[in-house]
Design a protein around this motif. Sequence first.
Motif, PDB file in Angstrom:
ATOM      1  N   GLU A  96      -5.573 -13.575 -19.433  1.00 54.69           N
ATOM      2  CA  GLU A  96      -4.625 -12.560 -19.885  1.00 54.69           C
ATOM      3  C   GLU A  96      -3.427 -12.417 -18.946  1.00 54.69           C
ATOM      4  O   GLU A  96      -2.499 -11.661 -19.250  1.00 54.69           O
ATOM      5  N   ILE A  97      -3.433 -13.108 -17.814  1.00 54.97           N
ATOM      6  CA  ILE A  97      -2.314 -13.015 -16.875  1.00 54.97           C
ATOM      7  C   ILE A  97      -1.208 -13.970 -17.315  1.00 54.97           C
ATOM      8  O   ILE A  97      -1.453 -15.178 -17.455  1.00 54.97           O
ATOM      9  N   PRO A  98       0.009 -13.497 -17.537  1.00 55.85           N
ATOM     10  CA  PRO A  98       1.096 -14.414 -17.899  1.00 55.85           C
ATOM     11  C   PRO A  98       1.357 -15.412 -16.776  1.00 55.85           C
ATOM     12  O   PRO A  98       1.332 -15.061 -15.592  1.00 55.85           O
ATOM     13  N   ASP A  99       1.570 -16.665 -17.137  1.00 60.18           N
ATOM     14  CA  ASP A  99       1.923 -17.679 -16.144  1.00 60.18           C
ATOM     15  C   ASP A  99       3.350 -17.454 -15.671  1.00 60.18           C
ATOM     16  O   ASP A  99       4.283 -17.428 -16.480  1.00 60.18           O
ATOM     17  N   ASP A 100       3.519 -17.266 -14.378  1.00 62.37           N
ATOM     18  CA  ASP A 100       4.848 -17.023 -13.820  1.00 62.37           C
ATOM     19  C   ASP A 100       4.861 -17.518 -12.381  1.00 62.37           C
ATOM     20  O   ASP A 100       4.289 -16.886 -11.489  1.00 62.37           O
ATOM     21  N   GLU A 101       5.495 -18.641 -12.142  1.00 66.83           N
ATOM     22  CA  GLU A 101       5.556 -19.196 -10.794  1.00 66.83           C
ATOM     23  C   GLU A 101       6.321 -18.294  -9.840  1.00 66.83           C
ATOM     24  O   GLU A 101       6.117 -18.352  -8.620  1.00 66.83           O
ATOM     25  N   GLY A 102       7.184 -17.441 -10.369  1.00 64.04           N
ATOM     26  CA  GLY A 102       8.003 -16.588  -9.523  1.00 64.04           C
ATOM     27  C   GLY A 102       7.327 -15.305  -9.086  1.00 64.04           C
ATOM     28  O   GLY A 102       7.879 -14.561  -8.272  1.00 64.04           O
ATOM     29  N   THR A 103       6.141 -15.021  -9.616  1.00 60.37           N
ATOM     30  CA  THR A 103       5.392 -13.835  -9.195  1.00 60.37           C
ATOM     31  C   THR A 103       4.437 -14.217  -8.086  1.00 60.37           C
ATOM     32  O   THR A 103       3.631 -15.137  -8.236  1.00 60.37           O
ATOM     33  N   TRP A 104       4.532 -13.507  -6.968  1.00 62.55           N
ATOM     34  CA  TRP A 104       3.687 -13.780  -5.805  1.00 62.55           C
ATOM     35  C   TRP A 104       2.816 -12.562  -5.526  1.00 62.55           C
ATOM     36  O   TRP A 104       3.258 -11.416  -5.623  1.00 62.55           O
ATOM     37  N   PHE A 105       1.553 -12.840  -5.169  1.00 62.00           N
ATOM     38  CA  PHE A 105       0.624 -11.778  -4.794  1.00 62.00           C
ATOM     39  C   PHE A 105       0.029 -12.056  -3.423  1.00 62.00           C
ATOM     40  O   PHE A 105      -0.191 -13.216  -3.051  1.00 62.00           O
ATOM     41  N   GLY A 106      -0.232 -10.984  -2.704  1.00 60.51           N
ATOM     42  CA  GLY A 106      -1.011 -11.059  -1.475  1.00 60.51           C
ATOM     43  C   GLY A 106      -2.064  -9.964  -1.505  1.00 60.51           C
ATOM     44  O   GLY A 106      -1.738  -8.790  -1.692  1.00 60.51           O
ATOM     45  N   PHE A 107      -3.340 -10.350  -1.378  1.00 59.16           N
ATOM     46  CA  PHE A 107      -4.444  -9.391  -1.443  1.00 59.16           C
ATOM     47  C   PHE A 107      -5.074  -9.231  -0.060  1.00 59.16           C
ATOM     48  O   PHE A 107      -5.329 -10.222   0.629  1.00 59.16           O
ATOM     49  N   GLU A 108      -5.336  -7.976   0.313  1.00 55.56           N
ATOM     50  CA  GLU A 108      -5.989  -7.658   1.584  1.00 55.56           C
ATOM     51  C   GLU A 108      -7.427  -7.213   1.278  1.00 55.56           C
ATOM     52  O   GLU A 108      -7.665  -6.058   0.950  1.00 55.56           O
ATOM     53  N   GLN A 109      -8.347  -8.152   1.378  1.00 53.83           N
ATOM     54  CA  GLN A 109      -9.730  -7.920   0.960  1.00 53.83           C
ATOM     55  C   GLN A 109     -10.565  -7.340   2.098  1.00 53.83           C
ATOM     56  O   GLN A 109     -10.823  -7.995   3.099  1.00 53.83           O
ATOM     57  N   GLU A 110     -10.991  -6.092   1.935  1.00 53.01           N
ATOM     58  CA  GLU A 110     -11.896  -5.448   2.892  1.00 53.01           C
ATOM     59  C   GLU A 110     -13.327  -5.515   2.374  1.00 53.01           C
ATOM     60  O   GLU A 110     -13.557  -5.557   1.162  1.00 53.01           O
ATOM     61  N   TYR A 111     -14.285  -5.481   3.300  1.00 52.03           N
ATOM     62  CA  TYR A 111     -15.691  -5.584   2.923  1.00 52.03           C
ATOM     63  C   TYR A 111     -16.551  -5.184   4.118  1.00 52.03           C
ATOM     64  O   TYR A 111     -16.077  -5.117   5.258  1.00 52.03           O
ATOM     65  N   PHE A 112     -17.826  -4.910   3.853  1.00 55.02           N
ATOM     66  CA  PHE A 112     -18.803  -4.642   4.901  1.00 55.02           C
ATOM     67  C   PHE A 112     -19.829  -5.767   4.936  1.00 55.02           C
ATOM     68  O   PHE A 112     -20.255  -6.261   3.885  1.00 55.02           O
ATOM     69  N   LEU A 113     -20.238  -6.154   6.131  1.00 52.41           N
ATOM     70  CA  LEU A 113     -21.382  -7.036   6.322  1.00 52.41           C
ATOM     71  C   LEU A 113     -22.613  -6.167   6.547  1.00 52.41           C
ATOM     72  O   LEU A 113     -22.578  -5.257   7.388  1.00 52.41           O
ATOM     73  N   VAL A 114     -23.672  -6.438   5.795  1.00 51.93           N
ATOM     74  CA  VAL A 114     -24.821  -5.545   5.741  1.00 51.93           C
ATOM     75  C   VAL A 114     -26.111  -6.327   5.981  1.00 51.93           C
ATOM     76  O   VAL A 114     -26.297  -7.420   5.428  1.00 51.93           O
ATOM     77  N   GLU A 115     -26.986  -5.742   6.785  1.00 50.92           N
ATOM     78  CA  GLU A 115     -28.303  -6.328   7.033  1.00 50.92           C
ATOM     79  C   GLU A 115     -29.364  -5.252   6.853  1.00 50.92           C
ATOM     80  O   GLU A 115     -29.267  -4.178   7.453  1.00 50.92           O
ATOM     81  N   GLU A 116     -30.328  -5.535   5.978  1.00 49.33           N
ATOM     82  CA  GLU A 116     -31.408  -4.589   5.676  1.00 49.33           C
ATOM     83  C   GLU A 116     -30.858  -3.212   5.290  1.00 49.33           C
ATOM     84  O   GLU A 116     -31.353  -2.172   5.719  1.00 49.33           O
ATOM     85  N   GLY A 117     -29.792  -3.236   4.490  1.00 48.24           N
ATOM     86  CA  GLY A 117     -29.234  -2.000   3.967  1.00 48.24           C
ATOM     87  C   GLY A 117     -28.305  -1.244   4.888  1.00 48.24           C
ATOM     88  O   GLY A 117     -27.788  -0.192   4.509  1.00 48.24           O
ATOM     89  N   ARG A 118     -28.071  -1.764   6.091  1.00 51.51           N
ATOM     90  CA  ARG A 118     -27.196  -1.083   7.053  1.00 51.51           C
ATOM     91  C   ARG A 118     -26.036  -1.996   7.427  1.00 51.51           C
ATOM     92  O   ARG A 118     -26.236  -3.202   7.626  1.00 51.51           O
ATOM     93  N   PRO A 119     -24.837  -1.453   7.585  1.00 54.48           N
ATOM     94  CA  PRO A 119     -23.742  -2.264   8.104  1.00 54.48           C
ATOM     95  C   PRO A 119     -24.116  -2.839   9.471  1.00 54.48           C
ATOM     96  O   PRO A 119     -24.804  -2.187  10.265  1.00 54.48           O
ATOM     97  N   LEU A 120     -23.680  -4.061   9.725  1.00 55.60           N
ATOM     98  CA  LEU A 120     -23.967  -4.683  11.020  1.00 55.60           C
ATOM     99  C   LEU A 120     -23.457  -3.794  12.151  1.00 55.60           C
ATOM    100  O   LEU A 120     -22.324  -3.326  12.122  1.00 55.60           O
TER     101      LEU A 120
END
Length: 337
Positions: A96-120
């Motif tokens: 559904e995303i229109p093809d457009d070479e002139g559109t640029w995106f930058g994503f800043e992906q945050e996340y947690f690393l988790v062990e046995e249900g707790r963040p490291l």
Amino acid sequence: MPKFKLEYIWLDGYTPVPNLRGKTQIKEFESFPTLEELPMWSFDGSSTQQADGHNSDCLLKPVAVYPDTTRNNGVLVMCEVLLPDGTPHPTNARAEIPDDEGTWFGFEQEYFLVEEGRPLGFPKGGYPNPQGEYYTGVGYKNVGDVARQIVEEHLDLCLDAGINHEGINAEVAKGQWEFQIFGKGSKKAADDVWMARYLLMRLCESYGVDVDWHCKPLKGDWNGSGMHANFSTTFMRESGGKAYFEKLMEAFAKNKEEHIAAYGPDNHMRLTGLHETASIDTFSYGVADRGCSIRIPHSFVNNDYKGYIEDRRPNSQGDPYAIAGRILKTIQEVPTA
């Protein structure tokens, strides 16, 4: 001819957040295959909430290809899901995303690393020191050792795969990290984010660690996780102007609810007006203001309102295809002449 291990990767039909799926087929090629050489494939959609059991075949259309250095002759193949007649499956947000070479995106992906249900780094049965020293932190007490090792290995895997990975850092909460992906073209960055997510989750299997993509895994006075979306179009970079920018912000304000719906579930838990977020009930923008819905860089204003801007509302578990598509739809409402 050498045999290549093709890992076909796609998004399933689970809601509100799709899961990554993957399976391998072996094919002979004279050299590393191009996208055009990769065949269509199929899978059992009744096992992924994408079809009924009596008519279960779904098709996989290769849309991006990456080298996989964890395997001999390994190939990572990002796919769209199609119906048997070759039309996009209802779960296929990429189509559904229109093809457009002139559109640029930058994503800043945050996340947690988790062990046995707790963040490291979280002690058993308790909490670490309040957040403050963890952001861009260094030292065992701030970031530990396993997390740093995972993050560095993941960075190398992404670079080996040709993913346009632009940086990493420890984030504000203990056990929280971020990577940044940039792409030229309306779909490129989203493809790379999904592949980077896949590589991180697969890497963590060998450490007995999970990745928690939820936007607010820790209740209380802890930062949530976002996936801030930086974006620009050819017109925004080359022409821009304050008048156009103000019309664009009017369009974003008008479509506030539609954006929130596309930016990932449970955002009401994260967009509270605290921890550098705007309230989910409001729309705002400001120069260098991380508490606004949209942050305007000084460089944008100082360059006659030309360049990129940042939507801070998308969350860490959002689908970058859906996010990119919603942003583009709003941009297209604003005339450039």
